[in-house]
Write a protein that holds these residues in place. Structure first.
Motif, PDB file in Angstrom:
ATOM      1  N   MET A 127     -95.250  52.242  35.286  1.00  0.00           N
ATOM      2  CA  MET A 127     -94.796  50.856  35.220  1.00  0.00           C
ATOM      3  C   MET A 127     -94.959  50.307  33.807  1.00  0.00           C
ATOM      4  N   ASN A 128     -96.007  50.729  33.132  1.00  0.00           N
ATOM      5  CA  ASN A 128     -96.203  50.269  31.759  1.00  0.00           C
ATOM      6  C   ASN A 128     -94.988  50.586  30.904  1.00  0.00           C
ATOM      7  N   LYS A 129     -94.424  51.780  31.103  1.00  0.00           N
ATOM      8  CA  LYS A 129     -93.236  52.162  30.335  1.00  0.00           C
ATOM      9  C   LYS A 129     -92.033  51.342  30.787  1.00  0.00           C
ATOM     10  N   GLY A 130     -91.962  51.033  32.070  1.00  0.00           N
ATOM     11  CA  GLY A 130     -90.872  50.179  32.547  1.00  0.00           C
ATOM     12  C   GLY A 130     -90.929  48.792  31.947  1.00  0.00           C
ATOM     13  N   LEU A 131     -92.131  48.229  31.885  1.00  0.00           N
ATOM     14  CA  LEU A 131     -92.295  46.919  31.256  1.00  0.00           C
ATOM     15  C   LEU A 131     -91.922  46.986  29.776  1.00  0.00           C
ATOM     16  N   GLU A 132     -92.237  48.104  29.137  1.00  0.00           N
ATOM     17  CA  GLU A 132     -91.901  48.264  27.721  1.00  0.00           C
ATOM     18  C   GLU A 132     -90.403  48.383  27.501  1.00  0.00           C
ATOM     19  N   VAL A 133     -89.684  48.952  28.462  1.00  0.00           N
ATOM     20  CA  VAL A 133     -88.220  48.998  28.379  1.00  0.00           C
ATOM     21  C   VAL A 133     -87.660  47.574  28.351  1.00  0.00           C
ATOM     22  N   ILE A 134     -88.163  46.730  29.248  1.00  0.00           N
ATOM     23  CA  ILE A 134     -87.703  45.337  29.290  1.00  0.00           C
ATOM     24  C   ILE A 134     -88.083  44.617  28.005  1.00  0.00           C
ATOM     25  N   GLU A 135     -89.290  44.861  27.530  1.00  0.00           N
ATOM     26  CA  GLU A 135     -89.765  44.247  26.291  1.00  0.00           C
ATOM     27  C   GLU A 135     -88.894  44.668  25.106  1.00  0.00           C
ATOM     28  N   ALA A 136     -88.542  45.962  25.045  1.00  0.00           N
ATOM     29  CA  ALA A 136     -87.708  46.472  23.958  1.00  0.00           C
ATOM     30  C   ALA A 136     -86.322  45.836  23.983  1.00  0.00           C
ATOM     31  N   PRO A 141     -79.223  46.877  25.043  1.00  0.00           N
ATOM     32  CA  PRO A 141     -79.069  46.925  26.503  1.00  0.00           C
ATOM     33  C   PRO A 141     -79.845  48.081  27.117  1.00  0.00           C
ATOM     34  N   ALA A 142     -80.067  47.991  28.420  1.00  0.00           N
ATOM     35  CA  ALA A 142     -80.881  48.982  29.128  1.00  0.00           C
ATOM     36  C   ALA A 142     -80.356  50.397  28.959  1.00  0.00           C
ATOM     37  N   GLU A 143     -79.037  50.563  28.964  1.00  0.00           N
ATOM     38  CA  GLU A 143     -78.458  51.907  28.891  1.00  0.00           C
ATOM     39  C   GLU A 143     -78.671  52.574  27.538  1.00  0.00           C
ATOM     40  N   LYS A 144     -79.112  51.809  26.552  1.00  0.00           N
ATOM     41  CA  LYS A 144     -79.393  52.376  25.236  1.00  0.00           C
ATOM     42  C   LYS A 144     -80.894  52.541  24.974  1.00  0.00           C
ATOM     43  N   ILE A 145     -81.687  52.411  26.027  1.00  0.00           N
ATOM     44  CA  ILE A 145     -83.138  52.613  25.918  1.00  0.00           C
ATOM     45  C   ILE A 145     -83.523  53.776  26.815  1.00  0.00           C
ATOM     46  N   GLN A 146     -83.925  54.882  26.213  1.00  0.00           N
ATOM     47  CA  GLN A 146     -84.263  56.093  26.961  1.00  0.00           C
ATOM     48  C   GLN A 146     -85.747  56.387  26.831  1.00  0.00           C
ATOM     49  N   VAL A 147     -86.398  56.620  27.966  1.00  0.00           N
ATOM     50  CA  VAL A 147     -87.814  56.977  27.969  1.00  0.00           C
ATOM     51  C   VAL A 147     -87.947  58.491  27.813  1.00  0.00           C
ATOM     52  N   VAL A 148     -88.771  58.898  26.853  1.00  0.00           N
ATOM     53  CA  VAL A 148     -89.009  60.313  26.574  1.00  0.00           C
ATOM     54  C   VAL A 148     -90.506  60.590  26.730  1.00  0.00           C
ATOM     55  N   VAL A 149     -90.865  61.484  27.628  1.00  0.00           N
ATOM     56  CA  VAL A 149     -92.272  61.838  27.820  1.00  0.00           C
ATOM     57  C   VAL A 149     -92.694  62.776  26.688  1.00  0.00           C
ATOM     58  N   HIS A 150     -93.728  62.344  25.980  1.00  0.00           N
ATOM     59  CA  HIS A 150     -94.224  63.070  24.800  1.00  0.00           C
ATOM     60  C   HIS A 150     -95.747  63.120  24.921  1.00  0.00           C
ATOM     61  N   PRO A 151     -96.287  64.169  25.565  1.00  0.00           N
ATOM     62  CA  PRO A 151     -97.708  64.186  25.925  1.00  0.00           C
ATOM     63  C   PRO A 151     -98.684  64.057  24.758  1.00  0.00           C
ATOM     64  N   GLN A 152     -98.296  64.487  23.572  1.00  0.00           N
ATOM     65  CA  GLN A 152     -99.226  64.439  22.443  1.00  0.00           C
ATOM     66  C   GLN A 152     -99.431  63.024  21.904  1.00  0.00           C
ATOM     67  N   CYS A 176     -91.635  53.214  39.842  1.00  0.00           N
ATOM     68  CA  CYS A 176     -91.843  51.981  39.081  1.00  0.00           C
ATOM     69  C   CYS A 176     -90.953  51.922  37.849  1.00  0.00           C
ATOM     70  N   LEU A 177     -90.745  53.047  37.202  1.00  0.00           N
ATOM     71  CA  LEU A 177     -89.890  53.063  36.021  1.00  0.00           C
ATOM     72  C   LEU A 177     -88.448  52.738  36.399  1.00  0.00           C
ATOM     73  N   ARG A 178     -87.965  53.329  37.472  1.00  0.00           N
ATOM     74  CA  ARG A 178     -86.606  53.017  37.947  1.00  0.00           C
ATOM     75  C   ARG A 178     -86.480  51.551  38.342  1.00  0.00           C
ATOM     76  N   LEU A 179     -87.496  51.019  39.007  1.00  0.00           N
ATOM     77  CA  LEU A 179     -87.451  49.621  39.446  1.00  0.00           C
ATOM     78  C   LEU A 179     -87.421  48.660  38.251  1.00  0.00           C
ATOM     79  N   THR A 203     -91.166  56.521  23.662  1.00  0.00           N
ATOM     80  CA  THR A 203     -92.013  57.630  24.093  1.00  0.00           C
ATOM     81  C   THR A 203     -93.084  57.193  25.085  1.00  0.00           C
ATOM     82  N   ALA A 204     -93.471  58.136  25.926  1.00  0.00           N
ATOM     83  CA  ALA A 204     -94.513  57.916  26.942  1.00  0.00           C
ATOM     84  C   ALA A 204     -95.393  59.154  27.004  1.00  0.00           C
ATOM     85  N   SER A 205     -96.682  58.949  27.188  1.00  0.00           N
ATOM     86  CA  SER A 205     -97.584  60.103  27.302  1.00  0.00           C
ATOM     87  C   SER A 205     -97.374  60.851  28.613  1.00  0.00           C
TER      88      SER A 205
END
Length: 379
Positions: free
Chosen positions: A212-221, A228-239, A303-306, A170-172
């Motif tokens: 970019m913070n979320k992109g770095l977290e994808v790599i960290e995860a 693998p990368a294809e099994k990590i999905q970023v979901v924007v969750h404002p709350q 940045c997230l795509r990169l 998740t990402a804000s």
């Protein structure tokens, strides 16, 4: 009694970690503290927590503090931090350092048989393979402190033998959620530093604004959970109440929820596997009302795509991604470039780099240094 060394005690994570320790004196004791330039706050911490070992950035500060605190052993610089992480009588090292400075102390702590509570993304972004190999070799615990990775780690408890179908990270959405690229060209530094949910240091706040913070977290995860990368999905969750989720092969999804307070994941890492009582606010679902979710906009926020590109390419490209981003963020903080320039220049730098593989720790540090130097020369 668990003895803890805190690398970066005057920063946001470090100060909150000390709050956790202070509220649980029967469980934790401060073994060592390190700081950069905030000597006034560091003096207060030394007086209050009386560590055995303390580290400053400069030799001058270390010598001055030694006169004030003669019972504390002092050191300075990177070697001092490495000593705090690996050679003191601690049971757990909290690495809350900013940037690549965190990589070597993490590695040395692991090699010394110390468990590590990790709040330094760069350690795994740049050196994930080396770090995870060392964790296996020395049989230590690497406990995530980032709220998202702590959430995933918590969701996996009791499910270690069940394959992960998908991680929902998740990402804000940051302060510019919903912006177009044209609107990003006009944002100011003050706007970028005004995060809607979290109070953090300036660098990570800008990274959150650019995603970019979320992109770095994808790599960290990827490294933490062997997904693998294809099994990590970023979901924007404002709350920012659901800190992340894990979907298993039966399509069941486990989520970890809590108010956006970093003392939660810090205390979980400190007390693991025991949960520590916290007194901060609980989630009030009736006041909250709804939880919403959106797809991350990788076209606008390049940045997230990169970061995904760097993870898929592997080798030295994540090192270059991280190093270049750190330099560009600092230039934005210094008002030398625009916010949009971070992602635009980063893409050019990454396209220019030909990845190198089978890296040693020294290789990583050299590529990091070369990338930074090249950007500063060509700016």
């Amino acid at each position: 009694m668990k003895k803890i060394s805190i690398l970066g005690s005057t920063g946001s994570i470090g100060t909150q970690a000390l709050d956790v320790i202070e509220k649980n004196p029967e469980m934790f004791q401060v073994e060592s503290l390190t700081c950069g330039k905030n000597i006034n706050l560091f003096c207060k911490q030394l007086k209050k927590y009386s560590p055995s070992f303390a580290v400053t950035a400069s030799e001058e500060d270390a010598m001055a503090l030694k006169k004030k605190f003669p019972r504390i052993e002092f050191s300075y610089g990177l070697q001092g931090i490495i000593t705090a992480a690996s050679k003191t009588n601690c049971d757990l090292v909290l690495n809350s350092l900013m940037g690549m400075m965190g990589l070597k102390p993490t590695y040395e702590a692991i090699c010394a048989g110390k468990d590590v509570a990790l709040a330094n993304k760069e350690t795994l972004v740049a050196g994930g393979g080396i770090i995870m190999d060392a964790v296996k070799k020395y049989g230590v615990k690497l406990l995530p402190v980032d709220s998202e990775h702590s959430a995933i780690f918590q969701c996996l408890q009791g499910n270690g033998n069940n394959p992960i179908h998908r991680i929902l990270l998740t990402a804000s959405g940051g302060p510019f959620r919903g912006y177009t690229k044209k609107e990003l060209e006009k944002v100011t530094l003050d706007q970028a530093l005004n995060h809607p949910r979290w109070v953090m240091g300036s660098k990570i706040t800008i990274d959150s604004a650019s995603l970019m913070n979320k992109g770095l977290e994808v790599i960290e995860a990827h490294w933490l959970f062997n997904v693998p990368a294809e099994k990590i999905q970023v979901v924007v969750h404002p709350q920012s109440v659901i800190h992340s989720m894990v979907e298993f092969e039966d399509r069941s999804i486990l989520a970890q929820l809590g108010m956006p307070d970093m003392r939660g994941p810090i205390s979980y890492a400190f007390g693991y596997p025991k949960r520590i009582k916290n007194l901060f606010e609980s989630v009030d679902f009736f006041k909250l009302g709804t939880l919403t979710f959106e797809e991350a906009d990788c076209k606008t926020f390049s940045c997230l795509r990169l970061a995904y590109d760097a993870l898929n390419a592997g080798g030295s490209l994540p090192v270059v991604l991280n190093a270049a981003n750190e330099v560009l963020v600092q230039e934005f903080l210094d008002k030398k470039i625009k916010f949009i320039d971070i992602q635009n220049r980063l893409e050019v730098i990454m396209q220019r780099h030909k990845p190198i593989y089978d890296l040693t720790l020294d290789d990583i540090l050299q590529i990091d240094a070369e990338t930074r130097a090249e950007i500063l020369i060509k700016k």
